[in-house]
Design an enzyme around this catalytic site. Sequence first.
Site, PDB file in Angstrom:
ATOM      1  N   ASP A  98       0.871  -1.170   0.000  1.00 31.43           N
ATOM      2  CA  ASP A  98       0.000   0.000   0.000  1.00 31.43           C
ATOM      3  C   ASP A  98       0.914   1.228   0.000  1.00 31.43           C
ATOM      4  O   ASP A  98       1.911   1.266   0.730  1.00 31.43           O
ATOM      5  CB  ASP A  98      -0.862   0.033   1.257  1.00 31.43           C
ATOM      6  CG  ASP A  98      -1.983  -1.005   1.244  1.00 31.43           C
ATOM      7  OD1 ASP A  98      -1.985  -1.871   0.352  1.00 31.43           O
ATOM      8  OD2 ASP A  98      -2.851  -0.937   2.136  1.00 31.43           O
ATOM      9  N   HIS A 154       5.009  -7.361  -0.361  1.00 32.27           N
ATOM     10  CA  HIS A 154       4.830  -8.661  -0.997  1.00 32.27           C
ATOM     11  C   HIS A 154       5.567  -8.730  -2.331  1.00 32.27           C
ATOM     12  O   HIS A 154       5.975  -7.708  -2.891  1.00 32.27           O
ATOM     13  CB  HIS A 154       3.334  -8.915  -1.223  1.00 32.27           C
ATOM     14  CG  HIS A 154       2.512  -8.856   0.029  1.00 32.27           C
ATOM     15  ND1 HIS A 154       1.962  -9.978   0.612  1.00 32.27           N
ATOM     16  CD2 HIS A 154       2.149  -7.810   0.819  1.00 32.27           C
ATOM     17  CE1 HIS A 154       1.294  -9.623   1.700  1.00 32.27           C
ATOM     18  NE2 HIS A 154       1.397  -8.315   1.847  1.00 32.27           N
ATOM     19  N   SER A 255       7.564   3.961   5.387  1.00 33.68           N
ATOM     20  CA  SER A 255       8.815   4.249   4.704  1.00 33.68           C
ATOM     21  C   SER A 255       8.594   4.260   3.198  1.00 33.68           C
ATOM     22  O   SER A 255       7.547   4.716   2.743  1.00 33.68           O
ATOM     23  CB  SER A 255       9.897   3.243   5.094  1.00 33.68           C
ATOM     24  OG  SER A 255      11.169   3.761   4.761  1.00 33.68           O
TER      25      SER A 255
END
Length: 289
Positions: A98, A154, A255
């Site tokens: 995200d 991922h 981050s």
Amino acid sequence: MTIKRLISSLTQQENLNFLLTNRIPRAALTRFIGWFSKIEQPLIRDLSIACWRLFSDLDLSEARKTDFKSLHDCFTRELRPGLRPYDPDASIVASPCDAIIGAFGKIADTELFQIKGAPYSLLDLLGDPALVEAHRNGRFITLRLTSSMYHRFHAPYDCRIERVTFIHGDTWNVNPVTLKRIERLFCKNERAVLQTRLATGEALTLVPVAAILVASIQLHFLDRLLNAQTRGPTVFSCDADVRKGDELGWFEHGSTIIVLAPDHFEFCDNVSDSARIRAGEPLMRKSPA
């Protein structure tokens, strides 16, 4: 309010943001927050999460569990199964996380940029001349995770992870205000270079960049935490086959991840400056040619 006064007000807000999040003992504060966030005491946990909610758009409605042991447990939360389906199209490189989309585009020989007018080089970012050659004139995209987002990332494609290089560095904030003021910021902060190879032999590289209050990256296939306390070897040979959507690891706060791809990958239509993207959504498309 006149345009001149509005600009002045915005500039003052940016200056204050920069001072509060950077002109402080960054490394010491990061170590303290790392320790503090792991305290498993109900009152401290509840007050910390409540304070976090007050200053961000934290939404825990998608979390797999709602009873957290600590602030750190909440930071690194998992989501309920099925909420981030990965695009099944074999030509699509999906977003690994995200994020808010930052700078992206074509790499000009070996030069890319953190914001418009602020270039940096692949060699400064990666530290590996051979890997630089693999991405010369390729594509790059910057994905910024805010503090309230889902912090796990991922595999964006079916690939084999061949090597991880951990590079020690600073812990500057990675928000747009700081990117305007600190040159080559991504080349200064702690980061991990994840070298992966697609089944077709092409290089696809992920560069998770740590930041203030973070500076810790956990990777499942290394089974160790990478941060300022990492000692000994910082180059790890790997042989891990992953499928698109497999969880690779997590940050311990918000981050940035920089994705590097070959030149025959094109950005998908949903990719635009400052757009929000979710893990699994299309990011780049491999050209049929």
